[in-house]
Write a protein that holds these residues in place. Sequence first.
Motif, PDB file in Angstrom:
ATOM      1  N   GLN A   1      -2.853  12.102   4.193  1.00 39.11           N
ATOM      2  CA  GLN A   1      -4.007  11.577   3.450  1.00 39.11           C
ATOM      3  C   GLN A   1      -5.277  11.654   4.304  1.00 39.11           C
ATOM      4  O   GLN A   1      -6.350  11.971   3.802  1.00 39.11           O
TER       5      GLN A   1
ATOM      6  N   GLU B   1       0.547  -0.833  10.169  1.00 38.54           N
ATOM      7  CA  GLU B   1       1.256  -1.163   8.931  1.00 38.54           C
ATOM      8  C   GLU B   1       2.261  -0.080   8.556  1.00 38.54           C
ATOM      9  O   GLU B   1       3.263  -0.355   7.901  1.00 38.54           O
ATOM     10  N   ARG B   2       1.978   1.144   8.969  1.00 38.32           N
ATOM     11  CA  ARG B   2       2.844   2.255   8.577  1.00 38.32           C
ATOM     12  C   ARG B   2       3.910   2.589   9.607  1.00 38.32           C
ATOM     13  O   ARG B   2       4.910   3.217   9.285  1.00 38.32           O
TER      14      ARG B   2
ATOM     15  N   VAL C   1       4.488   4.281  -6.345  1.00 35.32           N
ATOM     16  CA  VAL C   1       3.726   5.456  -5.905  1.00 35.32           C
ATOM     17  C   VAL C   1       4.734   6.513  -5.464  1.00 35.32           C
ATOM     18  O   VAL C   1       5.457   6.315  -4.485  1.00 35.32           O
TER      19      VAL C   1
ATOM     20  N   ARG D   1       2.821  10.215   5.992  1.00 37.68           N
ATOM     21  CA  ARG D   1       2.069  10.315   4.726  1.00 37.68           C
ATOM     22  C   ARG D   1       0.620   9.920   4.928  1.00 37.68           C
ATOM     23  O   ARG D   1      -0.289  10.518   4.366  1.00 37.68           O
TER      24      ARG D   1
ATOM     25  N   ALA E   1       8.714   9.658  -0.965  1.00 38.41           N
ATOM     26  CA  ALA E   1       7.786   8.537  -1.189  1.00 38.41           C
ATOM     27  C   ALA E   1       8.038   7.429  -0.168  1.00 38.41           C
ATOM     28  O   ALA E   1       8.048   6.241  -0.506  1.00 38.41           O
TER      29      ALA E   1
ATOM     30  N   ARG F   1     -10.995  -0.164   6.778  1.00 47.84           N
ATOM     31  CA  ARG F   1     -10.187  -1.134   7.532  1.00 47.84           C
ATOM     32  C   ARG F   1      -9.995  -0.596   8.945  1.00 47.84           C
ATOM     33  O   ARG F   1     -10.092   0.608   9.175  1.00 47.84           O
TER      34      ARG F   1
ATOM     35  N   PRO G   1       6.820   5.190   2.753  1.00 45.64           N
ATOM     36  CA  PRO G   1       5.460   4.769   3.133  1.00 45.64           C
ATOM     37  C   PRO G   1       5.230   4.731   4.647  1.00 45.64           C
ATOM     38  O   PRO G   1       4.946   3.681   5.219  1.00 45.64           O
TER      39      PRO G   1
ATOM     40  N   LYS H   1       0.821  -1.206   0.000  1.00 44.59           N
ATOM     41  CA  LYS H   1       0.000   0.000   0.000  1.00 44.59           C
ATOM     42  C   LYS H   1       0.853   1.254   0.000  1.00 44.59           C
ATOM     43  O   LYS H   1       1.759   1.415   0.795  1.00 44.59           O
ATOM     44  N   ASP H   2       0.523   2.142  -0.936  1.00 46.98           N
ATOM     45  CA  ASP H   2       1.218   3.417  -1.086  1.00 46.98           C
ATOM     46  C   ASP H   2       2.708   3.296  -1.405  1.00 46.98           C
ATOM     47  O   ASP H   2       3.444   4.260  -1.292  1.00 46.98           O
ATOM     48  N   GLU H   3       3.130   2.096  -1.809  1.00 44.43           N
ATOM     49  CA  GLU H   3       4.524   1.919  -2.238  1.00 44.43           C
ATOM     50  C   GLU H   3       4.573   1.499  -3.705  1.00 44.43           C
ATOM     51  O   GLU H   3       5.134   2.180  -4.545  1.00 44.43           O
TER      52      GLU H   3
END
Lengths: 516, 315
Positions: free
Chosen positions: B269, B98-99, A226, B265, B259, B90, B261, A201-203
């Motif tokens: 969003q 996850e981040r 991304v 970020r 970029a 989710r 993840p 996700k988002d990568e």
Amino acid sequence: MHSFVHRRFFLVVLWSLLVFLLLVCSALAQERPEVIIAGHRDLVPGENDPYYTSTLLHVWEPLVTRDEEGWPAPMLAESWEVSEDGRVWTFHLRRGVLFQDLTPFNAEAVVANFERYRRISPANSPFYPFRIHETYPGLKEVTAIDEYTVRLTFEEPVPALPFLMVNFGSAMFSPRNFREDGFFNGFPIGTGPYRLVEHKKDEYCRLEPFEHYWGQKAISPIRVRVIPQAETRFSALKAEEIFGVIDIGALTPALAMELLKDERFAVEVSPSTIAHYLFMNGSRPPFDDVRLRKAVSLAIDREFIVRELYYGYGEVMGTILSPASPFSVPLPIEHDLAEARRLAKEVLGEKRVQVRFIFPSWSLERYPYKEQAEYIQSVLRELGIDAQIQILEGGAFNEAMKAGEYEIAMRNQGLPNAEPNTIFTWYVLSDGAGNVEYHLNFKDQEADALILQARREMDMEKRFQMYARVQEIAKEGYHWIPLFNNVDLLVYNKRLKGFRSLGKKYDVTLWEAYLE
Amino acid sequence: MRHYDWLQRFLQMVLTLLGITVVAFLLREAIPGDPVEILLGKEGLFQPSPEEVRLFRTRFGLDRPLFVQYFRWLGDVLRGDLGRSFVTKRPVAQEIRERLPATLLLALAGFSFAVLIGLLGGVFLAFWSGSIVDHLVRVVTLLFRSMPTFFVAVVLITLLGERWRVFPTSGMGSWRHLVLPAVVSGSGFGILIMRLLRTNLLQVLGNDYILAARARGLSAWKVLLKHAFPNGFVSVLTMFGLYLGGILGGSPVVETIFAWPGAGRLLVQAIYGRDFPLLQAFVLVFGVTYVAMQMLVDVCYFFLNPQVRPGKRIV
């Protein structure tokens, strides 16, 4: 002795030839290297999205797609016909198509997908929200007539059904791919030339060619990264970490031009359904007067904007309907500063007025909106209109438009589907949601009658004429002033072969792409 | 007395946390833009029907009075349920979980870089105080510190990524992907530590006990590191606490440009998408982490200098 030497020599040559052939075959048999491209957003929203992936990734296919002129075209449905009363549509499906789980695509699968539509609707998506009552208004029944024929029955005539079904309106997935709530139970299983094999996700996401695809098979595996910032995508292209860009707003015109100075790069120009407009608050002074709205439209040199700010990449518009639509008519594009001044003076006299000119901050990432607004501000000054530019965050911008706390709003607008009635209903119909919500205050009885009548009109030629007339009327209202239609600049490294735009299909030939 | 001091500190922490939950919850009232409109509509293409809006509000409990929503949310939070994302649907906890590793990795790398240049540079500049090198380094670091983060990032990407291809321009992968974002992320803080430590050390070096140590024959380095440094480092430790407290915020700017993840970020969003469950969870988690880090710093203070106790006056 001589024959022994000749035999030895012949054997050596034969072995060398065999080894050479083996090497050549080995090289040919090697998989193509992965093609790495990038976009500004994740094109895989995931299992709780109605489509899982964007149509750009070619993992799934619709029943109806768009041809390069923007008309509905066969995809998984090879042909269709409609009853005289417009209530019954029969679709003949393409044969020999397999889903990526190797189950057959047939009428039963289509019926299952429509049942899924009912379960998931309404469903949000970063691409297009799915609303079954808008795509399939008054749908009564979906029936499998035989293995490759499906019938859709409606309560009322739906003459423009194929236009509504284009792409996101008729995505097909394997019936084994759905949870009880209709969303996905794993990676999407479509019929497209690519399978989604990995997603971070988002990568990035990774696509592998589907070896049993019914059409032209994809050549190379693809990795779509991304990279949110345009400047970073620029650097990644220069560093050859990526070889192309994809999706709307791929690169700003300025960055694209900078890249094209490097002979390693070329550009594919992809027409967009997105056009740029000025929304005029017609519910209060000074733009409650159509003459002043007309003055604003006449004062703006659209060719200048496209030439100077977009480096010539854009299509100026005289009509409110984007040229992406096959129903768009080429109305004259007017630029007459003298007439604009005359009209402004007629309305304002010697007075000057102050207006609030707003646009959303997110647009700055894709378009030179600040410069565009400043140019428009400069021409408005000549009309006696002093525009105060305000760049608002997205949510605040929407709030301001809904509250009517603006006089001019600049924003882009896409087409939700190929049926123009949708967009006319929004912005031209007197009680249209957009017309009312954004305080445009446009009212015309003839336009209202035409829009409502066209919904039931089966004759395509008559519909075309009705929509042409609606565009003429809307143009004279100047409540929603068109500027120009956008194009996406898909800059790519010349080592990337087979990467080309498909015109008004709003697509690129990913399946033909490979690295040299 | 000691136990009472810590109890007092703990109660303060609990009250602070409660205050954080109120602020986190009231975000939705403060930020313009109706999340329902933003989520169900689409850039003017679709307008949700009143029924859709009603269903959405009912589904997410937005139709209840505000104080009811707050206590219900607080109850869920205490049970470990941070709710579901409006956008992805989710669990919020899963989204953040996850981040987080990516953000923590970047933050720790940035922190390590900052500590390295900060401590080494601070000691070095204090030792060579008044020299040309000292003046030069201080001017350069001031210049660097005054540049915005995004500018530094773009310069590094252009030179080290694009032109010379020493490091990747963006993304997450090998250790090489970590270098540029860590440098950008940690350099500002590192310079801050460097300058603060230098100032502190110079102050401490002016004390009589330092002179006495030198008089006893201890080398300059030994005096600096063994006697001056522990005292000069105490206020730098506070800075560590402030930095580490904000660690979970990631750096939205750095993560977006590179970029990366991470959670930063995701936070951006969530703000744009008015994903309030996610936003509220972020504020809550940041707040709790910040308070916990400050508590940790206080404990470290105590061990470094037992005279420093909460509420105790040092005569």
